[in-house]
Every structure is written in structure tokens, then in C-alpha cells.
Design an enzyme around this catalytic site. Structure first.
Site, PDB file in Angstrom:
ATOM      1  N   GLY A   1     -61.795 104.119  -0.164  1.00  0.00           N
ATOM      2  CA  GLY A   1     -63.189 104.339   0.212  1.00  0.00           C
ATOM      3  C   GLY A   1     -63.419 104.290   1.703  1.00  0.00           C
TER       4      GLY A   1
ATOM      5  N   GLU B   1     -68.781 101.344   0.169  1.00  0.00           N
ATOM      6  CA  GLU B   1     -69.869 101.080   1.114  1.00  0.00           C
ATOM      7  C   GLU B   1     -71.062 101.990   0.798  1.00  0.00           C
ATOM      8  OE1 GLU B   1     -68.651 100.892   5.213  1.00  0.00           O
ATOM      9  OE2 GLU B   1     -66.740  99.981   4.694  1.00  0.00           O
TER      10      GLU B   1
ATOM     11  N   TRP C   1     -66.344 103.866   4.929  1.00  0.00           N
ATOM     12  CA  TRP C   1     -67.662 104.433   5.203  1.00  0.00           C
ATOM     13  C   TRP C   1     -67.739 105.900   4.778  1.00  0.00           C
ATOM     14  CZ3 TRP C   1     -72.280 102.530   6.469  1.00  0.00           C
ATOM     15  CH2 TRP C   1     -73.267 103.418   6.919  1.00  0.00           C
TER      16      TRP C   1
END
Length: 435
Positions: free
Chosen positions: A140, A200, A142
Site C-alpha cells: 500500500g 492509508e 500513500w
């Protein structure tokens, strides 16, 4: 974590909380020494100075327990995958690029016929030289959290997603892509010892375009439960324990979406991103600490955020102290056009944000270093430019805070920000070792 873009510019058993593990105040020394904890460092695949050889030669590797490799992406159909499509993945650097003898951890060049090359192979070599070191694939970040919500939305989707990630990264079934011979069934087996989820954020607040659902917090719990189930099945009764961790925000709103007591049953620990408390999104200022250990009453932001405040919040919401790893930045946020004011540029207006710089770059800049020992913060100011970053002294202080308060250890974003002597990691090591 910082965005991939900013990094290119420079750059988580239900248990009752024990009073003895509550965070200390700035002057509180009531807690006794704790054993050494986890030392987690994020390794950025795209960083100009990201290489396993550098991690070895700077002395970082000998002082770390875990390297989190950033990042693996999540596809629109809810799976882990590898590709060489721009903005979606870089299989070339991950496992296709041949390293020369001069670039390699062990001084041996990659052979043309090797099934595994790139950073993955170098990490495997790094572990061979450092038996205490485990490597984890971080998913993942940002920019690549867009489809986590879809991947976690249903039982079927969770099973599919988790299985794909285990096959790709733990079983090592990296694909053979067009135009390159690397990969194949089991080619990357043994590189990674676990999975880190850097979503996020569940429930929103991340990058524009991320899929968001009101039930993300619950689904995150269920996703981590499914990861734990499949990881344990992979281990079997006598196999290795695969790590399962997650990166979490130092943000009360985001934290309150998480089911921390239930989550603690599945994860080994959570990496608390206790940085970016102030930064370039506040381009006109006021300047501020991006990662202060304790809240400063003079901070004009009414939230007066701090690492200690976030640590306290996570524990109060049900996460045992030992499952919380305190994050620290190896980069600085800056502002220009800053007047001195009464505290050498701190909490002053600015004309613009300055480019993010790594720890070593800020250290090399002109100006005077200022350390606020009361609040566990530091900055550099040259009369007009202000950089908030953690000096070695502050990093040692944070590691000592983690040890004396029974936290799980410390984490840094990211290893390539350190200098050629590994000074930042050495500073954290001192704080975890000293009484």
C-alpha cells in the site's frame, strides 16, 4: 507514510492496560528499563540511495530486526501483483534487474540465468549476513492504498486478496513477465518473512481517489484476521512464525475507526507513524515540529499533537504497549522566508514550504541546530530557512522513551535517509540499549 513523490524529492490478545506501561510525562522517570525491542526500517524500492549493500555497509543491518520493503501494490481486482507499468509497479527493480559484483551485498554479480535478481535477491543475501534480520513486504502506502477497501469488503474478497499476497511474496511465485526471463514458481521463496499492511487510511483521509467505505474499520479487522489465519496455515504446527504488522496514523480520528483490541489478536505489532505532525501543506506556516515527542503548549495548533499523545491514545483505546512500535522520520520538512522570532524560527510564519530533505541532507545544510529537550524535538535554522527533523540526540531520546515505556520498539521511514555511517540507526540503537 510520506508519498512516493515526496520521497523522490528527498523523503497497527485483548489485554487490559497496565499502569506500569502508561507513557511517561516529559519529566517522569518512574518506569524501569525494558528489554531491547524491534528495530524496524522501511526500505524504499525507488530511493536513489536504497540498496541492500548500503544497509550492510553503513552498519544499519546489524542493528535492525526487521526491514519493511516498500511497497507492493493492490490491484483493482483486489490482488497482489507485479508489473512494469509506470505508476503501478516496478518488477524490474524488485526482481529483474541484474546487480553487478560492485553493487551486490556479497560481492557476487547476478548471473544471466538467475530466476531472482533485483532488490529481492539482495535482501535475501542481506539476511544471510545478518541472521537476526527479517524482511517484510509492505503493501500500500500513500499512493497505492486505492483498492484496499474493495479487497477487504467481503469474506470472498479478503480470502482472495490474502491468498494472492501469500502466493506472490511468501511462496515466492513471482511472474515471468514479457521480455524478461526472471521469475517462476518459488523463485522468490525465502525473501520475505511476513506482511505489513500500510492502508492509508481505513475510512478515508488518504490520497485522492481512494475507495472508501464507512465499514472500512471493521473490514480492516476482518482482513487482518484473514491474514493471520492464512499465515498460520502456511506455517503449520511446527513451521516458522510469519510476521503480520500494519502502519497506523498518529491521528485520533483515524485511530478511532480501528478496532484495536480485536486487531491486537491478529497482528504482531503496529508501526505508529508519529511524524508529519506539521509540514509543507502548511506552506505559509506557522512553522512547527513534524515529529515532537511531547506536546508543546506554545504550538498554535489547538491539537498540539505529539508522538506521546498518539501513543497514549492507542493504549487508551485498547492496544497493549508491547504491540506499539514508535515511528521516527529520517527526513525533514522545511519552510523558507521564516523570521527568527523568540525561538529561532519556531512557530513563525513563512513565505513558502521548502523541499523535503533527508536526515543526512539536513545535517549537511548551513545553519544552527536547536534541540528542545523538554518536548523531544529539534530543528535547523539559518536565519531564513527552517527544517524540522530528528537529530541523533532526539532519536536516542525516542528509543529510550519506547524502551522505558514498554513499547514494542522503534521504526524509521526510511533507511535511505541515513548518512554513510548509519548515524541515525546507531542513535536509535543506543537508546534501546542503554539503562
Amino acid at each position: 507514510m510520506p508519498t512516493r513523490a515526496s520521497a523522490l524529492l528527498a523523503t497497527a490478545t485483548v489485554a487490559a492496560l497496565l499502569a506500569a506501561t502508561a507513557p511517561a510525562s516529559a519529566s517522569d522517570g518512574r518506569h524501569g528499563p525494558k528489554p531491547n525491542g524491534q528495530r524496524v526500517g522501511y526500505f524504499t524500492q525507488w530511493g536513489a540511495d536504497s540498496s541492500a549493500k548500503r544497509v550492510q555497509e553503513t552498519g544499519q543491518a546489524a542493528k535492525l530486526t526487521v526491514i519493511n520493503y516498500a511497497f507492493g501494490n493492490v490491484s483493482a481486482d483486489g490482488t497482489c501483483f507485479q508489473t512494469n507499468d509506470a505508476g503501478q509497479g516496478d518488477a524490474h527493480d524488485d526482481y529483474q534487474r541484474a546487480f553487478s559484483a560492485a553493487e551486490s551485498v556479497d560481492g557476487v554479480a547476478d548471473a544471466p540465468e538467475q530466476e531472482l535478481k533485483g532488490h529481492f535477491n539482495q535482501l535475501r543475501k542481506l539476511k544471510a549476513k545478518n541472521p537476526q534480520l527479517r524482511t517484510v513486504i509492505s503493501l500500500g502506502g500513500w499512493s497505492w492504498s486505492r483498492y484496499f477497501s474493495d479487497a477487504a469488503a467481503t469474506d470472498e474478497a479478503r480470502k482472495k486478496f490474502v491468498s494472492s499476497c501469500i502466493d506472490l511474496y511468501l511462496k515466492g511465485d513471482v511472474p515471468v513477465l514479457a521480455g524478461s526471463p526472471e521469475g517462476g514458481r518459488g523463485a522468490a521463496a525465502g525473501v520475505f518473512d511476513g506482511i505489513d499492511i500500510d492502508w492509508e487510511y481505513p475510512g478515508g483521509g488518504g490520497d485522492a481517489g481512494n475507495v472508501v467505505r464507512p465499514e472500512d474499520g471493521r473490514n480492516f479487522t476482518l482482513l487482518m484476521r484473514e491474514f493471520r489465519r492464512q499465515l498460520d496455515a502456511l506455517s503449520g504446527k511446527k513451521g516458522k512464525h510469519y510476521l503480520l504488522t500494519a502502519a497506523v496514523a498518529a491521528n485520533e480520528t483515524v485511530a478511532d475507526r480501528l478496532e484495536l483490541p480485536e486487531l491486537s489478536r491478529s497482528v504482531d505489532w503496529l508501526n505508529l507513524m508519529a511524524y508529519d505532525l506539521h509540514g509543507p501543506w502548511e506552506g505559509k506556516g506557522p512553522t512547527g515540529h513534524q515529529a515532537n515527542l511531547y506536546s508543546d503548549p506554545a504550538d498554535p495548533d489547538p491539537r498540539q499533537r505529539s508522538a506521546d499523545q498518539a501513543v497514549t491514545h492507542y493504549q487508551e483505546r485498547g492496544l497493549p504497549a508491547g504491540q506499539l512500535v514508535l515511528g521516527a522520520p529520517l527526513y525533514g520538512h522545511g519552510w523558507t522566508g521564516v523570521a527568527a522570532g523568540p525561538r529561532a524560527g519556531l512557530f513563525q510564519s513563512a513565505t513558502a514550504a521548502a523541499s523535503d530533505r533527508s536526515y543526512r541532507e539536513v545535517e549537511a545544510l548551513p545553519g544552527t541546530v536547536h534541540v528542545d529537550r523538554d518536548h523531544g524535538a529539534s530543528w535547523k535554522y539559518d536565519g531564513t530557512t527552517f527544517y524540522s527533523y530528528d537529530t541523533a540526540e532526539v532519536l536516542t531520546r525516542k528509543a529510550r522513551y519506547a524502551r522505558w515505556n514498554g513499547l514494542g520498539g522503534v521504526m524509521v521511514w526510511s533507511l535511505d535517509g541515513d548518512d554513510a555511517r548509519g548515524s541515525a540507526i546507531a542513535a536509535l540503537d543506543r537508546g534501546l540499549r542503554r539503562d
